[in-house]
Design a protein around this motif. Structure first.
Motif, mmCIF file in Angstrom:
data_model
loop_
_atom_site.group_PDB
_atom_site.id
_atom_site.type_symbol
_atom_site.label_atom_id
_atom_site.label_comp_id
_atom_site.label_asym_id
_atom_site.label_seq_id
_atom_site.Cartn_x
_atom_site.Cartn_y
_atom_site.Cartn_z
ATOM 1 N N GLY A 25 0.946 3.089 6.769
ATOM 2 C CA GLY A 25 -0.426 3.697 7.702
ATOM 3 C C GLY A 25 -1.282 2.566 7.775
ATOM 4 O O GLY A 25 -0.923 1.281 7.500
ATOM 5 N N THR A 26 -2.635 2.809 8.084
ATOM 6 C CA THR A 26 -3.516 1.789 8.288
ATOM 7 C C THR A 26 -4.705 2.089 7.397
ATOM 8 O O THR A 26 -5.126 2.795 7.476
ATOM 9 C CB THR A 26 -4.030 1.642 9.869
ATOM 10 N N GLY A 27 -4.827 0.627 6.684
ATOM 11 C CA GLY A 27 -6.028 0.763 5.881
ATOM 12 C C GLY A 27 -7.169 -0.014 6.335
ATOM 13 O O GLY A 27 -7.070 -0.648 7.639
ATOM 14 N N GLU A 28 -8.189 -0.315 5.807
ATOM 15 C CA GLU A 28 -9.454 -1.091 6.279
ATOM 16 C C GLU A 28 -8.945 -2.598 6.592
ATOM 17 O O GLU A 28 -9.567 -3.031 7.515
ATOM 18 C CB GLU A 28 -10.298 -0.865 5.274
ATOM 19 N N ASP A 29 -8.059 -3.101 5.852
ATOM 20 C CA ASP A 29 -7.675 -4.255 6.100
ATOM 21 C C ASP A 29 -6.344 -4.721 6.845
ATOM 22 O O ASP A 29 -5.770 -5.735 6.837
ATOM 23 C CB ASP A 29 -7.390 -5.163 4.706
ATOM 24 N N GLY A 30 -5.865 -3.352 7.395
ATOM 25 C CA GLY A 30 -4.626 -3.828 8.304
ATOM 26 C C GLY A 30 -3.781 -3.021 7.773
ATOM 27 O O GLY A 30 -3.815 -1.893 7.149
ATOM 28 N N PRO A 31 -2.266 -3.042 8.169
ATOM 29 C CA PRO A 31 -1.134 -2.165 7.584
ATOM 30 C C PRO A 31 -0.950 -2.181 6.350
ATOM 31 O O PRO A 31 -1.120 -3.118 5.543
ATOM 32 C CB PRO A 31 -0.083 -2.687 8.412
ATOM 33 N N VAL A 32 -0.700 -0.836 5.662
ATOM 34 C CA VAL A 32 -0.335 -0.721 4.389
ATOM 35 C C VAL A 32 0.983 0.242 4.078
ATOM 36 O O VAL A 32 1.207 0.815 5.253
ATOM 37 C CB VAL A 32 -1.426 -0.334 3.349
ATOM 38 N N GLY A 33 1.698 -0.109 3.028
ATOM 39 C CA GLY A 33 2.611 0.884 2.975
ATOM 40 C C GLY A 33 3.248 0.728 1.466
ATOM 41 O O GLY A 33 2.925 -0.014 0.729
ATOM 42 N N PHE A 34 4.306 1.858 1.060
ATOM 43 C CA PHE A 34 4.763 1.885 -0.205
ATOM 44 C C PHE A 34 6.279 2.635 0.035
ATOM 45 O O PHE A 34 6.454 3.363 1.112
ATOM 46 C CB PHE A 34 4.020 2.550 -1.197
ATOM 47 N N SER A 56 -0.648 7.481 -9.470
ATOM 48 C CA SER A 56 -1.266 5.947 -10.001
ATOM 49 C C SER A 56 -1.006 5.219 -8.692
ATOM 50 O O SER A 56 -1.643 3.998 -8.715
ATOM 51 C CB SER A 56 -0.471 5.639 -11.166
ATOM 52 N N SER A 57 -0.737 5.556 -7.591
ATOM 53 C CA SER A 57 -0.411 4.753 -6.469
ATOM 54 C C SER A 57 -1.684 4.341 -5.924
ATOM 55 O O SER A 57 -2.878 4.981 -5.783
ATOM 56 C CB SER A 57 0.413 5.373 -5.417
ATOM 57 N N THR A 58 -1.757 2.919 -5.860
ATOM 58 C CA THR A 58 -3.179 2.429 -5.093
ATOM 59 C C THR A 58 -3.148 2.352 -3.722
ATOM 60 O O THR A 58 -4.087 2.241 -3.025
ATOM 61 C CB THR A 58 -3.438 0.814 -5.605
ATOM 62 N N ILE A 81 13.730 -4.643 1.949
ATOM 63 C CA ILE A 81 12.556 -3.989 2.546
ATOM 64 C C ILE A 81 12.108 -2.857 1.478
ATOM 65 O O ILE A 81 10.811 -2.822 1.050
ATOM 66 C CB ILE A 81 12.576 -3.302 3.978
ATOM 67 N N SER A 82 12.845 -2.057 0.952
ATOM 68 C CA SER A 82 12.627 -0.946 -0.010
ATOM 69 C C SER A 82 12.167 -1.906 -1.228
ATOM 70 O O SER A 82 11.114 -1.368 -1.844
ATOM 71 C CB SER A 82 13.746 -0.302 -0.550
ATOM 72 N N THR A 83 12.809 -2.789 -1.692
ATOM 73 C CA THR A 83 12.159 -3.641 -2.798
ATOM 74 C C THR A 83 10.800 -4.264 -2.874
ATOM 75 O O THR A 83 10.056 -4.227 -3.523
ATOM 76 C CB THR A 83 13.213 -4.787 -3.397
ATOM 77 N N THR A 84 10.637 -4.934 -1.587
ATOM 78 C CA THR A 84 9.396 -5.523 -1.080
ATOM 79 C C THR A 84 8.243 -4.467 -1.217
ATOM 80 O O THR A 84 7.251 -4.502 -1.635
ATOM 81 C CB THR A 84 9.490 -6.130 0.155
ATOM 82 N N PHE A 85 8.436 -3.183 -0.541
ATOM 83 C CA PHE A 85 7.342 -2.311 -0.465
ATOM 84 C C PHE A 85 7.163 -1.533 -1.805
ATOM 85 O O PHE A 85 6.132 -0.609 -1.976
ATOM 86 C CB PHE A 85 7.588 -1.406 0.820
ATOM 87 N N ALA A 86 8.100 -1.770 -2.813
ATOM 88 C CA ALA A 86 8.024 -1.128 -3.987
ATOM 89 C C ALA A 86 7.137 -2.067 -4.785
ATOM 90 O O ALA A 86 6.882 -1.730 -6.022
ATOM 91 C CB ALA A 86 9.296 -0.880 -4.632
ATOM 92 N N SER A 88 3.927 -4.226 -6.096
ATOM 93 C CA SER A 88 2.411 -4.318 -6.174
ATOM 94 C C SER A 88 2.032 -5.596 -5.967
ATOM 95 O O SER A 88 2.585 -6.704 -6.443
ATOM 96 C CB SER A 88 1.674 -3.509 -7.532
ATOM 97 N N GLY A 89 0.862 -5.816 -5.266
ATOM 98 C CA GLY A 89 -0.097 -7.042 -5.246
ATOM 99 C C GLY A 89 0.565 -8.306 -4.430
ATOM 100 O O GLY A 89 0.036 -9.271 -4.686
#
Length: 166
Positions: A25-34, A56-58, A81-86, A88-89
Motif C-alpha cells: 500500500g501507500t503510507g504517508e512516507d511512500g510504499p509500504v508492505g508486509f 501486532s503489525s506496524t 522478497i518474502s523474507t525481505t518483506f517479513a 521489520s525495521g
C-alpha cells in the motif's frame, strides 16, 4: 493420552502448504508492505478476498489508513522478497523492482498475480484481523508458478502442468 508428546497448534498447521503474498500500500512516507501467508478468496460475486494481518503489525495500520491495498502473489523464485518483506525495521522496497498498479498502489514485478483491493470490512480474529478486500482490479502472469510455504520452508511447485479448458 500424554499431551506432552502432542505437536503444537503451530506445528500441525505447518502441514498445510500455503501460497505466499506480499500486501502493499501507500503510507504517508511512500510504499509500504508486509509478507502475508494468510490470504484466501472469499467470494466470486462480488469478487472479494481476505487477508489476515497480525494485530501486532506496524505496517498494516499504515496501509489501512489509505483504505486500499494490493495483494502480490509471489512466484516460486521470490523467496528473497518474502523474507525481505517479513523483516521489520528496514526499507523493504530497496532493491525490489516494482511499478504502480492502475490505482497507483505498489505492484511488485515478477509475481504470479496481483489484486488491487478496497478495504470492505475489518473484523477481530484472535491475534489477527480479518480484512475483507473488494477486488477493484487484477492481473496474472500466464506461466508463473507460485511460491509455497510448508513446514517452515519455502517450496516451488514442480511437475505441475497447466490445465486446459474442458
Amino acid at each position: 493420552m500424554n499431551t506432552e508428546q502432542l505437536p503444537s497448534f503451530r506445528d500441525v498447521l505447518g502441514h498445510f502448504a500455503s501460497g505466499v503474498t506480499v500486501v502493499t500500500g501507500t503510507g504517508e512516507d511512500g510504499p509500504v508492505g508486509f509478507t502475508c501467508q494468510s490470504f484466501s478468496s472469499l467470494s466470486l460475486e462480488p469478487p472479494q478476498i481476505i487477508i489476515l494481518p497480525g494485530r501486532s503489525s506496524t505496517t498494516w495500520p499504515r496501509i489501512a489508513a489509505g483504505g486500499r491495498f494490493c495483494v502480490n502473489i509471489l512466484a516460486d523464485h521470490q523467496d528473497d522478497i518474502s523474507t525481505t518483506f517479513a523483516t521489520s525495521g528496514i526499507d523493504k522496497f530497496a532493491g525490489v523492482a516494482w511499478t504502480r498498479s492502475p490505482s497507483g498502489l505498489p505492484r511488485l514485478d515478477g509475481t504470479c498475480a496481483w489484486l488491487d483491493c478496497t478495504v470492505a470490512a475489518v473484523h477481530p480474529g484472535g491475534d489477527h484481523l480479518i480484512v475483507v478486500g473488494a477486488v477493484d482490479d487484477l492481473g496474472a502472469a500466464l506461466h508463473a508458478r507460485p511460491l509455497l510455504f510448508h513446514r517452515g520452508l519455502y517450496a516451488g511447485m514442480t511437475g505441475l502442468q497447466p490445465q486446459t479448458a474442458q
